[in-house]
Design a protein around this motif. Structure first.
Motif, PDB file in Angstrom:
ATOM      1  N   GLN A  71       0.826  -1.218   0.000  1.00 46.22           N
ATOM      2  CA  GLN A  71       0.000   0.000   0.000  1.00 46.22           C
ATOM      3  C   GLN A  71       0.857   1.264   0.000  1.00 46.22           C
ATOM      4  O   GLN A  71       0.564   2.244  -0.695  1.00 46.22           O
ATOM      5  N   LEU A  72       1.943   1.231   0.807  1.00 46.77           N
ATOM      6  CA  LEU A  72       2.832   2.395   0.836  1.00 46.77           C
ATOM      7  C   LEU A  72       3.495   2.633  -0.522  1.00 46.77           C
ATOM      8  O   LEU A  72       3.620   3.772  -0.984  1.00 46.77           O
ATOM      9  N   LYS A  73       3.902   1.538  -1.155  1.00 47.57           N
ATOM     10  CA  LYS A  73       4.555   1.674  -2.458  1.00 47.57           C
ATOM     11  C   LYS A  73       3.610   2.219  -3.524  1.00 47.57           C
ATOM     12  O   LYS A  73       4.022   2.916  -4.462  1.00 47.57           O
ATOM     13  N   SER A  75       1.118   4.209  -2.881  1.00 49.82           N
ATOM     14  CA  SER A  75       0.594   5.519  -2.481  1.00 49.82           C
ATOM     15  C   SER A  75       1.563   6.629  -2.884  1.00 49.82           C
ATOM     16  O   SER A  75       2.761   6.561  -2.574  1.00 49.82           O
ATOM     17  N   ALA A  78       3.220   8.514   0.245  1.00 51.31           N
ATOM     18  CA  ALA A  78       4.211   7.862   1.100  1.00 51.31           C
ATOM     19  C   ALA A  78       5.612   8.366   0.791  1.00 51.31           C
ATOM     20  O   ALA A  78       6.003   8.496  -0.368  1.00 51.31           O
ATOM     21  N   THR A  79       6.367   8.618   1.873  1.00 47.66           N
ATOM     22  CA  THR A  79       7.742   9.095   1.685  1.00 47.66           C
ATOM     23  C   THR A  79       8.699   7.900   1.616  1.00 47.66           C
ATOM     24  O   THR A  79       8.373   6.784   2.061  1.00 47.66           O
ATOM     25  N   LYS A  80       9.901   8.127   1.114  1.00 50.90           N
ATOM     26  CA  LYS A  80      10.902   7.066   0.985  1.00 50.90           C
ATOM     27  C   LYS A  80      11.292   6.494   2.345  1.00 50.90           C
ATOM     28  O   LYS A  80      11.384   5.264   2.502  1.00 50.90           O
ATOM     29  N   GLU A  82       9.484   6.256   5.032  1.00 48.74           N
ATOM     30  CA  GLU A  82       8.362   5.430   5.503  1.00 48.74           C
ATOM     31  C   GLU A  82       8.374   4.052   4.838  1.00 48.74           C
ATOM     32  O   GLU A  82       8.171   3.025   5.493  1.00 48.74           O
ATOM     33  N   ILE A  83       8.622   4.049   3.535  1.00 47.41           N
ATOM     34  CA  ILE A  83       8.654   2.774   2.794  1.00 47.41           C
ATOM     35  C   ILE A  83       9.821   1.915   3.272  1.00 47.41           C
ATOM     36  O   ILE A  83       9.679   0.703   3.496  1.00 47.41           O
ATOM     37  N   ALA A  86       9.071   0.405   6.639  1.00 45.98           N
ATOM     38  CA  ALA A  86       8.096  -0.691   6.515  1.00 45.98           C
ATOM     39  C   ALA A  86       8.771  -1.954   5.980  1.00 45.98           C
ATOM     40  O   ALA A  86       8.488  -3.073   6.431  1.00 45.98           O
TER      41      ALA A  86
END
Length: 657
Positions: A71-73, A75, A78-80, A82-83, A86
């Motif tokens: 989901q982060l990827k 979105s 989403a910041t780098k 954060e990814i 995760a």
């Protein structure tokens, strides 16, 4: 200058060693395979359950974190960092899952443990075959599954085991030994129930027709599922373990349903399987040149004792209790024989039938074994998923876990027999039959099971068969197989009297009159009272005459049935039977495994395979070695050899120097 190694003093080693202290050696070879203590097994079960739950939880967390990363990827918000955070969390979960899987691998009997078990078994079997203890029969013609030949040392071990069996049971208990034919007429095995019920459930590959034993397929599937499927939930693992514990309790329909539930297919072709159906395990043959008289190769030796009961009872002075024993070959047409000597089509049985008054199953020598303590596995513990525990035999009998003193006495005697042969105490347990395993007529039944690389193997069955066998043969043959108890004072009893009217029966049945009369007189009380009620209400009744193989019509004027008060000077009854039955080949194979270990050679460059037998069963009791190669010492060695032979001591002489 001459060395004589006597086994009972020095317990020497030759390529196949002899001693009684074998347990720790064989245990060290198998230390990574499995634990032989039930306490350790139960602790492992607790750890395995918690690990499986942890693995299931970790898998759920892993899937959730994977979804979060995806989901982060996807979105745009989403910041780098954060990814990356995760993904790092996802990798940490993967490492945790791998760690739990490794721990689980260490607990279940797969991986290194299973490899070591297989290596141990192959080392044992290869050494046994190379040293000619036993080999596949008809080897030069590629052999036949389930048939084996014993070679010279194997014959010696077998002979020693049987000699000790005779001493421990036949001589010590003053039993009557018989030797009956292997070919048995069909009528005998119809009476015993073998023709109708001596079956295993079989399934067929629906395309090739290859046959498999249904319970073995389900058992193998369940074991493999527990060993290889690390992602299986703790609940599913518990369900499969319970199924394994109660496998013998399943009917044909239930077994078929489980095979379909798990999607089990033919092992070799992966084709679908038929529904389970019964297959009779007896070898059928014909007696005489016309082929009109059907017979079977006996599946057990017991029936020869039962049909001779009347003569044996008379030979014993018409006294109970007494026991009869027989050693002989038995034959079973196994569906898919495997596991070497553990499942074969021709084998040696040693069976005892101990006849006892059903109203008094005490035993005069019971106190001699009451204090023995060993592993027992009652049915309640099996069903509830517990392990076998050490129990004092006297406590098991007093609490009713073991049905009676005589059954308990023979359980104790079997324990002493096996441990004195060389079976490890911690690798021997007595397991009670589950409800569906036990025949409807049996009062109680226990198996002596020995642990080997194949798992726990049933080697001796000890059953209280009640009076079923003698009654069955009495009804089929028309000969009363009964005992008498004489009273010191006459007793007045109310007794059912069945009085066939022979004149009327003769008119109605002519040449069959005798069969009908005998069948009427042999009726059980309940059946006779039911007949009396039907005759009074309807005037006639249909009656099955087993010896004629048909049903006849009995009318009211053909038989008088009534209760009368009589004075009796004796009580006539059918004795109960306690039956210990020994699979000699299975005991011997387990003994081979328990006696086996490896040691380094003197040079230290190779591992030697060694059998360290107790003196009781060792194929060679001693060896004579002249220490110097000299003619006069060789003559002395030959004289000693001759003296040993005269004393009945098996030995070898080595005059090579």
């Amino acid at each position: 200058m001459l060395l004589l190694l006597l086994l009972h003093k020095l317990r020497p080693s030759f390529t196949i060693l002899s001693s009684s202290s074998y347990y720790s050696s064989s245990l060290s070879f198998l230390s990574s395979c499995s634990s032989y203590s039930d306490k350790k097994v139960s602790m492992a079960t607790i750890d395995e359950s918690s690990l499986r739950k942890a693995l299931s939880d970790k898998q759920s967390a892993l899937e959730a974190q994977g979804n979060a990363v995806r989901q982060l990827k996807s979105s745009s918000a989403a910041t780098k960092p954060e990814i990356e955070a995760a993904i790092e969390a996802l990798n940490a979960l993967k490492l945790d899952k791998s760690s739990i899987e490794r721990q689980l691998h260490a607990l279940i009997s797969n991986g290194e443990g299973a490899v070591n078990k297989e290596a141990f078994r192959q080392a044992v079997v290869n050494t046994l075959e190379r040293r000619l203890f036993y080999i596949p029969s008809f080897k030069i013609y590629r052999g036949v599954a389930g048939l084996y030949d014993y070679g010279p040392p194997g014959c010696s071990v077998k002979s020693n085991v049987l000699a000790f069996w005779r001493q421990h049971f036949v001589l010590e208990e003053n039993m009557l030994e018989v030797d009956c034919p292997c070919v048995t007429p069909e009528v005998v095995l119809k009476a015993s129930g073998h023709v109708e019920k001596f079956t295993d459930l079989m399934v067929k590959d629906e395309k090739t027709g290859t046959c498999y034993r249904a319970d073995h397929l389900l058992k193998d599937f369940c074991n493999e599922k527990l060993q290889k499927d690390l992602a299986i939930s703790s609940e599913k693992a518990a369900y499969i373990k319970h199924l394994l514990a109660t496998l013998d309790d399943l009917s044909a329909e239930e077994l078929g349903a489980k095979i379909k539930e798990f999607g089990i297919v033919a092992p070799d072709t992966k084709n679908p399987l038929s529904d389970p159906y019964p297959f009779n395990l007896m070898f059928q043959t014909s007696i005489g040149p016309s082929g009109s008289s059907t017979g079977y190769m006996r599946p057990e030796t017991a029936q020869g004792i039962f049909v001779n009961f009347r003569d044996l009872y008379y030979y014993n002075g018409s006294k109970l209790p007494f026991a009869a024993a027989q050693i002989g070959q038995a034959f079973r047409n196994e569906i898919s024989p495997r596991q070497g000597l553990l499942r074969v089509r021709e084998f040696t049985l040693a069976e005892i039938e101990h006849f006892v008054d059903p109203e008094d199953k005490s035993h005069p020598k019971y106190s001699e074994v009451a204090d023995l303590e060993f592993l027992m596995f009652p049915r309640q513990e099996q069903v509830s998923g517990q392990s076998a525990k050490r129990v004092r035999l006297g406590d098991a009998v007093s609490k009713g876990i073991v049905n009676n003193e005589t059954l308990g006495y023979f359980i104790g005697r079997v324990y002493l027999f096996l441990t004195r042969l060389g079976i490890g105490e911690e690798r021997l347990r007595f397991r009670q039959h589950l409800a569906n395993e036990m025949a409807h007529y049996a009062a109680d039944c226990w198996d002596a099971e020995i642990e080997s690389s194949y798992g726990w193997i049933e080697c001796v069955g000890i059953a209280d068969r009640s009076a079923y066998d003698l009654r069955a043969h009495s009804e089929k043959s028309g000969v009363q197989l009964v005992a008498q108890e004489k009273f010191s004072e006459p007793k007045e009893v109310e007794k059912l009297v069945i009085a066939p009217v022979k004149k009327e029966l003769g008119v109605a049945f002519k040449g069959s009159q005798k069969n009908v009369v005998e069948a009427l007189e042999a009726m059980k009380e309940k059946d006779a009272l039911d007949m009396k009620a039907t005759l009074e209400s309807k005037g006639e009744v249909e009656f099955e005459v087993c010896t004629l193989g048909k049903t006849v019509t009995i009318k009211k004027n053909m038989v008088n049935i009534k209760k009368e008060k009589k004075k009796e000077h004796q009580r006539v009854f059918t004795p109960s039977v306690i039956e210990p039955s020994f699979g000699i080949g299975r005991i011997i194979y387990c003994l081979f495994e328990h006696a086996f270990y490896t040691r380094p050679s003197k040079a230290g460059d190779e591992q030697l395979n060694v059998f360290r037998f107790p003196p009781l069963v060792a194929p060679i009791k001693c060896t004579v070695f002249p220490l110097v190669q000299n003619q006069k010492y060789e003559e002395v060695a030959k004289f000693i050899s001759k003296s040993l032979t005269a004393a009945g001591i098996s030995h070898r002489i080595d005059i090579t120097g």
